[in-house]
Design an enzyme around this catalytic site. Structure first.
Site, PDB file in Angstrom:
ATOM      1  N   ASP A  34       0.847  -1.196   0.000  1.00  0.00           N
ATOM      2  CA  ASP A  34       0.000   0.000   0.000  1.00  0.00           C
ATOM      3  C   ASP A  34       0.883   1.248   0.000  1.00  0.00           C
ATOM      4  OD1 ASP A  34       0.835  -0.696   2.642  1.00  0.00           O
ATOM      5  OD2 ASP A  34      -0.581   0.755   3.478  1.00  0.00           O
ATOM      6  N   GLU A  35       0.283   2.361  -0.404  1.00  0.00           N
ATOM      7  CA  GLU A  35       0.917   3.681  -0.307  1.00  0.00           C
ATOM      8  C   GLU A  35       2.380   3.681  -0.768  1.00  0.00           C
ATOM      9  OE1 GLU A  35      -1.918   5.546   3.164  1.00  0.00           O
ATOM     10  OE2 GLU A  35      -0.042   4.624   3.854  1.00  0.00           O
TER      11      GLU A  35
END
Length: 478
Positions: free
Chosen positions: A153-154
């Site tokens: 993620d991210e």
């Protein structure tokens, strides 16, 4: 004819509780106390985000935190989980959120952008080898694994490294392709080296991708997606549309991820139950709006830091009432007065406030004294010190910073605020000592020190400083 009451139960096979070990990791002795409670509340799995708490070996040794669990402690955690019917799914970040690895001088050359330690360089064979070694070491300690969460993620600043910039100038290369290629490489390693283990990835980097790109990449054959959204006003229709999109891209099974704490403020101290309850009620609506059998389960995330370098947010024991309400809401397919009563009984809390922060709370669950003392500090410590030092007319009028610096005080004024200051100081020192003792049972010394420094010491130092200056001023009078 008597109507039968409809028993509504959870639409999810798995209710995973996320333990984020990158901040205030609990001692194994505390997990031994909390695991039976999690089981009783309706959890049947743990998403264990190890970060730097895993006992990495060989070239990976520098990654380990000073307080990292030992091999025997990991085995003990796994034994405890099994004892309480909690299936463990390990989570290791393998793309973004790699600060715990890339901050070290031994590995900083593997950064995507030289300045930033968050994202790994996806072009480097060494990056992939390192990640695969991490995965293999974690899998080796876990018997009977069915899933392994590889994060992803991210992935900030992807495409901004020098190698990426060159690569992106060639042919039809795009950041999406770069992202998918790395995810696939990591997932492929899991699948080939550990055939019985299925990789799970966070979905945010894939949300905006076109169906065609996602489908053609083949990522769906390798992974299961975990769709995360922690907001109380999560849009049901847009989630349903997203799930349909992922299905069209051949993802056979999906997971949801909600939050029971750690998603309302980077330095949040107390957990507002109502905020998180609404998030889970929305996820239940999403589950009702899609065909059965698509969703494997839901992970209740409990973030302990926003990232490796940020401050601590709510401590695990502080979030337990919220976790309890959310788990019971899922287990019962909705929230009701009975859910509230059951939670109160299980946690030994006389009256649970859902929509406001509770200013006075005690319970009998493991770590409940931490919640009680943190609540006192959050509600009363800073306000009481501020009240004395900023709103007491005798302090502001006769013992200002000007007076303090010059050790000047009108003798009559001493009696107007010295007793209050001393009483306050004695009280808060006692509370701090009590909290320190309670926290040391649950957390390692470094976490206790960090939380105290962030949340207690500033107010206490202001108060202590005033008392010390007053003593000096009184001495100057004689």
């Amino acid at each position: 004819m008597e109507e039968k009451s409809v028993i509504v139960s959870s639409p999810f096979e798995f209710h995973l509780v996320h333990l984020d070990l990158k901040g205030a990791p609990p001692k194994v002795s505390y997990l031994a106390e909390i695991f039976p409670l999690l089981h009783a509340l309706g959890a049947n799995g743990i998403l264990l985000e190890y970060e730097d708490m895993f006992p990495y070996d060989g070239e990976l040794k520098p990654v380990c935190a000073n307080d990292a669990y030992s091999t025997s402690e990991i085995k003990e955690i796994l034994k405890l989980a099994k004892l309480h019917d909690l299936e463990i799914i390990p989570l290791i970040q393998t793309f973004g959120h790699m600060e715990f690895v890339l901050k070290h001088k031994e590995f900083c050359h593997l950064r995507e952008v030289a300045m930033f330690p968050n994202t790994v360089n996806p072009h480097s064979k060494e990056s992939l080898r390192l990640i695969c070694t991490m995965i293999d070491q974690v899998v080796a300690l876990h018997g009977d694994l069915r899933w392994f969460h590889i994060g992803c993620d991210e992935v900030y600043y992807l495409g901004e490294g020098e190698e990426s910039k060159e690569w992106l100038q060639q042919g039809e290369n795009t950041i999406e392709k770069l992202c998918l290629a790395h995810m696939k490489a990591v997932a492929s390693h899991v699948v080939s080296a550990h055939p019985t283990v299925k990789p799970v990835v966070w979905d945010d980097m894939l949300r905006g991708m076109k169906e065609e790109i996602l489908r053609d990449s083949g990522i769906a054959q390798l992974t299961e997606l975990m769709i995360w959204d922690y907001s109380p006003d999560l849009e049901v229709d847009s989630k349903v549309n997203l799930i349909e999109k992922y299905q069209k891209c051949d993802f056979s099974k999906l997971w949801f991820a909600s939050a029971f704490k750690g998603a309302t403020g980077v330095n949040q101290c107390l957990t507002l139950i109502g905020h998180h309850l609404k998030n889970h009620q929305q996820w239940l609506k999403v589950a009702e709006s899609i065909p059965a059998g698509i969703i494997r389960g839901i992970t209740l995330t409990g973030w302990q830091r926003y990232d490796h370098f940020s401050v601590l947010c709510e401590l695990l024991p502080v979030g337990v009432p919220s976790l309890a309400v959310c788990l019971q809401t899922l287990k019962n397919g909705g929230y009701s007065e009975k859910v509230k009563e059951d939670v109160e009984k299980l946690l030994g809390i006389s009256s649970l406030e859902i929509d406001t922060f509770m200013s006075d709370i005690s319970g009998t669950f493991p770590g409940s004294e931490i919640l009680s003392l943190v609540t006192q500090i959050a509600f009363y410590l800073k306000p009481s010190v501020d009240e004395l030092l900023e709103n007491n007319r005798y302090v502001t009028g006769w013992f200002s910073p000007y007076h303090r610096k010059r050790k000047k005080i009108h003798p009559i004024m001493i009696h107007h605020f010295q007793p209050d200051a001393l009483r306050l100081l004695t009280k808060w020192n006692a509370v701090m000592q009590e909290l320190h003792t309670a926290m040391e049972k649950v957390f390692y010394a470094s976490a206790v020190e960090e939380w105290m420094e962030e949340n207690v010491q500033l107010s206490l130092q202001r108060l202590q400083g005033t008392v010390d200056d007053l003593d000096r001023a009184i001495q100057a009078l004689s």
